[in-house]
Scaffold this active site. Structure first.
Site, PDB file in Angstrom:
ATOM      1  N   LYS A   1      -1.304  -6.554  -5.431  1.00 22.79           N
ATOM      2  CA  LYS A   1      -2.145  -5.445  -5.300  1.00 22.79           C
ATOM      3  C   LYS A   1      -3.810  -5.159  -5.642  1.00 22.79           C
ATOM      4  CE  LYS A   1       0.936  -1.335  -4.468  1.00 22.79           C
ATOM      5  NZ  LYS A   1       1.629  -0.342  -5.614  1.00 22.79           N
TER       6      LYS A   1
ATOM      7  N   ARG B   1       8.729  -3.930  -7.724  1.00 21.91           N
ATOM      8  CA  ARG B   1       9.294  -4.032  -6.387  1.00 21.91           C
ATOM      9  C   ARG B   1       7.705  -5.093  -5.781  1.00 21.91           C
ATOM     10  NH1 ARG B   1       5.269  -2.080  -2.261  1.00 21.91           N
ATOM     11  NH2 ARG B   1       6.358  -1.304  -0.433  1.00 21.91           N
TER      12      ARG B   1
END
Ligand code: 8Y4
Length: 277
Positions: free
Chosen positions: A221, A256
């Site tokens: 991210k 995740r």
């Protein structure tokens, strides 16, 4: 603790990796069925071999600024993959969706877990999830995907998100969803500045106080890029691994990620060390 994901067991006494399965929509082939589904299955088999415990499938992009997708479009993308995958792999398949109709059809097609970035706040979601018997991950998001990164504001990011979970847990219990089915996720990058994301990771252990399994998604991210001189997406693995280990040490039980094998190895080392007396 062991979660029952539609007949497939998920052991949360050890750290577990959720592998992100990208479903490429609208590819060239005639009708799309052959190559899209086979490519997804191939990618999933590799994640199984690399030690994933869950495969997460989503048909709608929830990235900042992403376009909305119709229910039918989302069903067309994910249901054929879930049907084949749930039959082919021994791991639970997770459906990443905020739409009640998609959740229902996905579980009917074999999905064993619901991953909802809207934390069951969509109209009808609580009622559908009560009827399905699988675990559900409720993620925190401030704002809407289109605009959430514009100017996120919290009074105290950890306190505010704890209060959000307290309210959602209460809403679930009121709707008849047993607490034993709930997983929480602070939602890294969803309506958060870099400073908010850093504070959440540093103090992640506070979410464990709610006595529910904690899931985190940090892999690749922009918060990782922001701490690595704007590294491009293919240069974020080592930073993502540092964040994964930190999250695990602070009580996260499901991570995740895109890169399954590197994360599984990092967590095996961290877990082996933490298990020493
Ligand atoms: C690069 C890589 C840039 C990934 C952006 C992204 C989460 C999630 C997403 C999460 C849970 C994403 C569906 C966003 N993030 N579900 N989903 N937790 N539970 N962005 O953090 O991966 S999609």
């Amino acid at each position: 603790m062991i979660l029952d994901c539609a007949g497939k067991a998920l052991d949360l006494s050890v750290p577990q990796v959720m592998g992100i399965l990208n479903i490429t929509p609208d590819s060239f082939s005639d009708g799309g069925q052959f190559s899209d589904i086979d490519a997804a299955l191939f990618q999933a088999e590799r994640m199984v071999e690399e030690g994933a415990a869950i495969i997460d499938i989503g048909g709608e992009s929830t990235r900042p600024g992403a376009e909305a997708v119709s229910v039918q479009e989302e069903l067309d993308r994910v249901i054929p993959v879930i049907e084949r995958l749930a039959a082919a792999v021994p791991l639970p398949v997770s459906i990443d969706s905020n739409k009640p109709q998609v959740m229902r059809e996905a579980v009917n097609a074999g999905a064993g877990l619901i991953n909802d970035v809207m934390a069951l706040q969509a109209q009808g979601a609580l009622d559908v999830v009560r009827e399905l018997t699988v675990p559900v991950c409720m993620m925190h998001m401030q704002g809407q995907p289109r605009s959430m990164q514009r100017n996120p504001v919290y009074s105290d990011v950890v306190d505010d998100i704890m209060a959000f979970f307290a309210e959602r847990i209460r809403a679930c219990q009121q709707a008849g969803i047993d607490r034993s089915r709930l997983i929480i996720d602070p939602g890294f990058g969803f309506g958060k500045t870099l400073a908010h994301n850093q504070t959440l990771l540093k103090h992640l252990e506070r979410f464990a106080q709610l006595q529910l399994p904690v899931l985190v998604g940090i892999s690749r991210k922009s918060m990782i890029a922001a701490m690595l001189d704007a590294a491009p997406v293919d240069q974020r693995l080592f930073g993502s691994l540092a964040a994964a280990v930190m999250a695990y040490e602070r009580g996260a039980s499901i991570i995740r990620v895109h890169d399954v094998k590197p994360t599984v190895d990092a967590l095996r080392v961290a877990s082996a060390v933490l298990q020493v007396d």
